[in-house]
Enzyme design. Structure first.
Site, PDB file in Angstrom:
ATOM      1  N   GLY A 224       0.783  -1.360   0.024  1.00 25.37           N
ATOM      2  CA  GLY A 224      -0.140   0.095  -0.163  1.00 25.37           C
ATOM      3  C   GLY A 224       0.920   1.295   0.105  1.00 25.37           C
ATOM      4  CD  GLU A 225       4.185   2.824   2.999  1.00 28.37           C
ATOM      5  OE1 GLU A 225       4.993   3.224   2.192  1.00 28.37           O
ATOM      6  OE2 GLU A 225       4.370   2.204   4.026  1.00 28.37           O
TER       7      GLU A 225
END
Lengths: 353, 353
Positions: A316-317
């Site tokens: 993610g991120e």
């Protein structure tokens, strides 16, 4: 601006720009079609931006953070305090997304959509906090319908505020301990598939942990009965503040003819909310990668998106989105900077074969 | 230097550097393993370079060009004059590889290994011409055994000459009208698979053209009877000068602990020659992408390589390798630049789950 006012601003891709880009691709010094998906991507972005030779100078990764009451059920391998700790890591430039965004020449914009604690003030932190984390979806709705709309509009506002700094492509990113659980719940509701087909290991659950998480998602759907025909209801009942923020950011990007590079599991759940609210957003969405998280494939199929990359990422991120942005940039540069057969005095394909 | 002297210089990957890189990956602020293939790639490159935190500052794409006598059989959709025309296009910066190399921060080194005409002198053209194109493999050997060795050593020399300018990773690239035909012949000999499983459309053949090309490859194997146990024999009988040059460049890169980003169909044929001559090269090879050209999958399987990208590319020139180099760079930067849990004061995974 209301949500409806935002949604009706989304226009179809510009077919003249797409035709011009396609025609130019066929005149560049390479066998026609030999750059494969890069050619298709450049033509898609021409349509989105309404520019025959689009350039992606200003690249933005919006990383939206929020907390989730459902962590009380023990659905994550990491403690909730990691959400604010990672937000600080983003602001200090030490997280994976900082490194990858620097690598691809993108700026990272960090947004507090609903972290459970107050973060220390920081000049680069964008605060759009709807509340201190969602409520536990295993016991009731994540948020009120008003808060869901507030999250969407706050996410849209983030994009509006970036316009003056320049934003030619949006990469989506998320941070929120526990957020694969609401994302899986959203996906289960909207695709109609069983939770066990969608729920995955998140940040590192073992088999028993996954089974427990499946049960928690089932309970969330039972308790809340979200209406798959009403995306705002789905977001409110089993969503998250960062998921709503990302969906709103996507709507605003599309309304401003900005291509959207969708990250992994959580961002794709947000894209599903956005596409349910505004089907016109679909041509603006680009799937950066196939996440290792189970269920992501089903979600991308529902969106009719084919991922650019498949690198077993599950972080993610916006990490996958940043790598996807680099490919989009490469695609646009090839379209814009390559010489044509005529310019380079290169012979074309023989007509006989 | 002789070929044998070159080959025995290739050392196994450095296991201490790999262990150090793996240990550091597990301390970085992300769930363990969540950067997927980027983590594996950074560890592989640590082993290749014998550096626990390798940096890929100097990126080089070596584009090797040669002509092929087999074009007399009508195996290509483009005329032979395109080979020198594209070499000039490379030197003027207008080809796809120029754009993509600029995008990833690599320098392009263009090598004449055996173009059929004399190219106008250019300060940036590296001339290692073995001969004015190969002979027609459908009627006899492409070149003599001496010429095959000469091509390999000339390719190795190109790398030796780059060491003073800096070369932290090598991307391979090719140009040569007709060169999917010798590449397919090499692959058929070394894998033992039938030509019809390997031969593809090249720059754009129709079905009849592909069938004809299959027949040409069959004839090349019948006429020449290359010995699959003797890679120099295979290169001499059904290879090409740029293919030999690329194989030699790969051997020299491995001998100097430089990671090798292998491009598509032609580069993979060269990698098969290199790996047959020197099995120790295998850990140095990274497959950048899965080409759209039929047969490439079989060749990568034979090399036991899993491609990083699958973007339907079928252009060559090093275009896939340049995109792969960007991923390798990202992988090494993540390993080097990310904060550890301790540095960022982020809580680690709960031991209970």
């Amino acid at each position: 601006m209301t949500l409806q006012e935002l949604i009706i601003q989304i226009q179809p891709p510009d077919s003249a720009a797409m035709a011009a880009a396609r025609e130019r691709q066929d005149q560049l010094t390479k066998p026609q079609g030999s750059l494969g998906r890069l050619e298709a991507l450049s033509i898609q972005i021409a349509g989105i931006t309404a520019k025959p030779r689009p350039g992606l100078r200003h690249k933005v990764i919006a990383v939206m953070a929020g907390d989730h009451g459902v962590v009380a059920e023990g659905v994550s391998a990491f403690p909730q305090e990691v959400t604010p700790q990672m937000v600080l890591n983003f602001l200090h430039g030490g997280a994976a997304i900082n490194v990858l965004a620097r690598h691809v020449g993108a700026r990272v914009e960090v947004v507090d959509m609903g972290v459970a604690v107050d973060l220390p003030p920081h000049p680069e932190l964008i605060v759009k906090k709807v509340a201190y984390g969602t409520d536990n979806i295993a016991r009731g709705p994540a948020m009120s319908r008003d808060q869901a709309e507030q999250a969407l509009l706050a996410g849209a506002e983030v994009i509006q505020e970036q316009l003056s700094k320049g934003i030619d492509i949006l990469g989506t990113g998320d941070m929120g301990i526990g957020n694969t659980t609401p994302s899986a719940a959203i996906a289960a509701v909207l695709t109609g598939r069983a939770p066990e087909k969608i729920v995955g290991r998140g940040t590192g659950l073992d088999d028993a942990g996954v089974q427990h998480k499946i049960n928690v998602v089932r309970r969330a759907l039972d308790v809340n009965q979200p209406n798959p025909e009403d995306a705002l209801d789905v977001l409110a009942k089993v969503g998250g503040f960062e998921i709503g923020g990302l969906a709103g950011a996507m709507l605003a990007a599309a309304a401003n003819r900005i291509p959207i590079m969708v990250d992994g599991f959580i961002s794709t759940a947000a894209a599903m909310i956005a596409a349910s609210l505004a089907p016109a957003i679909r041509p603006y969405l680009i799937a950066s990668h196939q996440s290792q998280e189970q269920g992501h494939r089903i979600m991308l199929e529902w969106l009719e998106l084919s991922p650019l990359l498949d690198l077993d990422l599950r972080l993610g991120e916006g990490t996958g989105a940043s790598l996807g942005i680099s490919l989009a940039d490469a695609a646009c540069k090839a379209l814009d900077e390559m010489a044509t057969f005529a310019e380079a005095a290169v012979a074309e394909k023989k007509s006989s074969s």
